[in-house]
Design a protein around this motif. Sequence first.
Motif: not given
Lengths: 321, 505
Positions: A72-73, A76, A106-107, A110, A156, A162-163, A182-187
Motif C-alpha cells: 500500500g501507498g 509507504a 514529497q508527501r 509518509a 508521450t 509518479s515521482w 509528457t510523462y504518463i504514470p501507470f500503476t
Amino acid sequence: MRAKTRLAVLGLAMLLVLGGFTVAVAAKYPDKPINYIICFNPGGESDLTARLQQKYLEEILGVKVVIQYKIGGGGATGWSELVRAKPDGYTIAGDNLPHTILQPLQRGDAGYKTEDLKRVYCFEATPNALLVRKDSPFKTLDDLIAYAKKYPEAVTIGGSASWSANHLGTIELEQAAGVKLTYIPFTGSGSAVPALLGGHVGALMSYTTMAAQYPDQMRVLAVAAEERSPVLPNAPTFRELGYDIVEGAYRGVSVPPGTPDEIVRVLADAFRKVNQNPEYIAKMKEMAFDIVDMGPAEYTAFVKDRIPYYTKLLRDVGAIK
Amino acid sequence: MDALLQGIGQVLNFQTLFLMFVGTIAGLTAGALPGLTATMAVALLVPFTFTMTSVTGLATMGAVYMAAIYGGCFSAILINTPGTPSSIGTCFDGYPMAKSGRGQEAVVGATVASVFGGLFGLVVLAFLAPPLARVALKFGPPEYFWVSVFGLSIIASLASKSLIKGLIGGVVGLLISTIGIAPIGGDVRFTFGQPMMQGGIDLVGALIGLFCISEVLSLIVQGTQSYEGVNVVHVSGVIMKTFRKVLSMPVNLIRSSVIGTVIGIIPGAGGSIANLVSYNEAVRGSKHPEKFGTGILDGVVATEAANNATVGGGLVPLLTLGVPGTPVDDSVNGALLIHGLRPGPELFTIHADVTYGFIFSLFLSTLMMLVVGLAIGTALHRLVSRLPLRLLVPSIVFLTIIGSYAIRNNTMDVFLMLACGFIGYILKEIEIHPAPIVLGLILGPLAEEGFAQSMLMAKAFPSPSHVFFGRPICIILIVMTVVSLTWPFVSAFLAKHRKGGTVNA
C-alpha cells in the motif's frame, strides 16, 4: 585468605558466566523465524527477488525466513510499520530507492523518514531504459529528441508510478536535452507494457528487465546506467550519447532504527553470501537483474548522497518548495 | 503435434497428478476463506514450484488458480461473504437460496457453472489466443475509462428497487476509493494525517465488512435461531437434478463464459469485474428479471461461469505477449520467469511442450475441481446449515477478522473492515445495497487512472475529445453505456407500447 580465594573464584565464575552470556547473546541471533516484509504486490520485482533469496537465507541463517506482504501507498505502509517494529533483527523489510527518499520528501508525512530505515544491504539494481516499439519511427534517441524539440509535449512517455525512478528519469532527460515530454504514470512497470505495445504511448521509461523480457517487441534507445547492461550489450548508455543520466531503482533490505550493529552484520553477511551463490546468480541473470553489492556502511552513504540530489531535482520542477 | 504429446506426457504421471489434486484442495480452501484471494494463493505457491520441473510446477499452480477462483462461491453462498472479489455477484442469489434452504442446489449449480466457464475459457486459450491477444492491446487508457463508465452503468440493474439509492451507493464507493495515495500524481488524499491510511481501503476488507459483518449484524438484531431458517431441503438426487437444470440454460452459460473470457483478456480487469457484468447481462437477458436477487439459480450460474472463464482468458495475453490479463496472472508471470520461461512467442516454439502441457493440465484440473468441489461443497453446506447460530456467528466473525488481517498484515484493515460492516448495516437498513458501493470501489481507481492518463495523452492532440470520442472502441463502449443506462426505460416503454398496440388491433 580463604575468603579471598572464594571471592576470586566467585569473581572468576561471574566473569565466565558473564563472558559466556555475551558470547551466547551474539551467537544466539537468529534463533527464531525472521519476518521479511515485502511492500509490493506478489509477483513484482521485489517479491520475485525475495522468493529467490528465501531458500538460501534459510540455509545460511539456519532459521525460517517468512515473507510477509504489507502492501500500500507505493511501499509507504510497509516502511512506516518497519520503523516502528522492535529493533531485534527479526523484522526486516525490502526497501527501494529512490522510493524511500522521494516519499518522505514529497508527501510531507509518509509515516517514516529516509534516515529511519537502517540499511543492511543493497543487492540489486534495475537501471532505467528508454524503450520504443520495434516499428517506431524513433530509431535512435536523437530521433526522439529531435521530434520532441519540434513538437513540445507531444511525445508521450509511459512509466511506473509518479515521482518514481521512471518519472525522475524522464524529468532528467527533459532537463539534459532541453525538451518537453509528457510523462504518463501507470500503476506498475508491468501495466505500462501493453500501453506501449498497443501504441497508446510513444515510448516507455522503464527498467532494463522489461527490455530483456520483450526483445522481439521493443527497441532500447538508451540505458541510464554507468556502463552498458550485461543483458543488453547492444544498447548504448545515455552517457555514451551525450546525456549525463544515471537513474534507476535499487533494491535492498533494511531494519528498524536502533537495531544493534552486530545483528546488521549477521544479516548483511547472509545477503552477501546469497549474492555469491551461482544458482541464484543464474536465476537473476535470466530475469535480467543487475546484481549489486553494497554493505551497511556503503549503502547508508549511498542513500545519504542521493538525498540532496533528489531534493534539488524536485525543487527544480516545483514538486516541493 | 510432437510438442503437444510430449507436454501431455509430462503431466500424466503420478507426482504431477497428485500435486494437482493437492493444489485443487488448497485452492478451494484459499478461495473459500475470506481474505485469502486467488492472487495471494498463487503467489504463496510460487517458491514451492522452484524444486519442481516446469510442467509440474505450472500444473500445480494452474490447479490452485482455477480452484481458488471457484472456491470463492462457497463463502458467498453459505455466509454471504465473497471469498474472493471474483464471486461478489454470487452472494446476490446464492445466499438467498441458502437462506431458503436451497444451499446445496446453489453450491452444485455454482460448481457446474464454474467447470463450464473454466473449460470455455481454456478452449479459447488453446485455439484462439494469438488473434485475441492483438485485440487486447487495442485497449488503452481512454478505453479503460469508458469500460469503467460502462461498468458503473450496471448500477441501474444492481439497484433493483431504487435507482437513486443505487447511485448514492455507487458514489459512496467511488469516494471510498479515493482514500490513500492517488494512483496518478501520487497526492496524499483523505488519510486524516494517519500514515497507515496511505494504502487506502482494501477492496477485500471492504467486501468482508459490507457483505458479511452487515449480514451478521442483521442476524443478531433479528434474533434468528438458525442460519438457514428451519426448512433445509436435503433432497436426494439434488446433484443430478441441478446438473440438468444448469445445462438447460445454455444461453446464460455461454453468454457468461464469453463475458468472462473477454474481460479476462483485457489486461488489468479480471474476475471482480467479470462476475458483476455477467450478472447484469443475465438480469437483462432474462424473461423474469424481477426474480433476480431473491434466490434463483440463474444468477449463481452467471457469475460463476464468468469468473472461471477469466482464467483461460487472462492467460491469452500473458502467454502470447507477456502481458498479464488478470491480477492473478502477475503471479503466474513471476513463476514463468523464475522457471526461465519468458512469456511471448518463445513459449509456443522453443518451450511448446511446457506450454501445451500447462494448458492440458488446466483442462484436467478443471475436471478435478468438479469432483473435489462437489464433495467439499456438500460437506461444507451440511456443516454450516447444521451449526447453531450461537456457534456459527462467532466463528464467522473470527474468520473475517483473521481474513481482513491476512490481506496486508495490517491491524488497521481489521478496524476498517469492521467500520465497513457497521456502515453497510446502516445503509442496508435504509435500503442501500452493498453491491453498488463495491462496484464504485472497484471501478473508481480504474476510471480515475484512465481519465488522468487520457488527459495526459491528449497533450499530443489538438483537444481531449480526439482521445475520448475519436477512437473506435471508445465509441462502441459509449453506445453500450447509453444503451445500458436507458434500457430500463426503453424496455418499459416498449412493453407499454406493445400492449397498447394489441388493444388497438
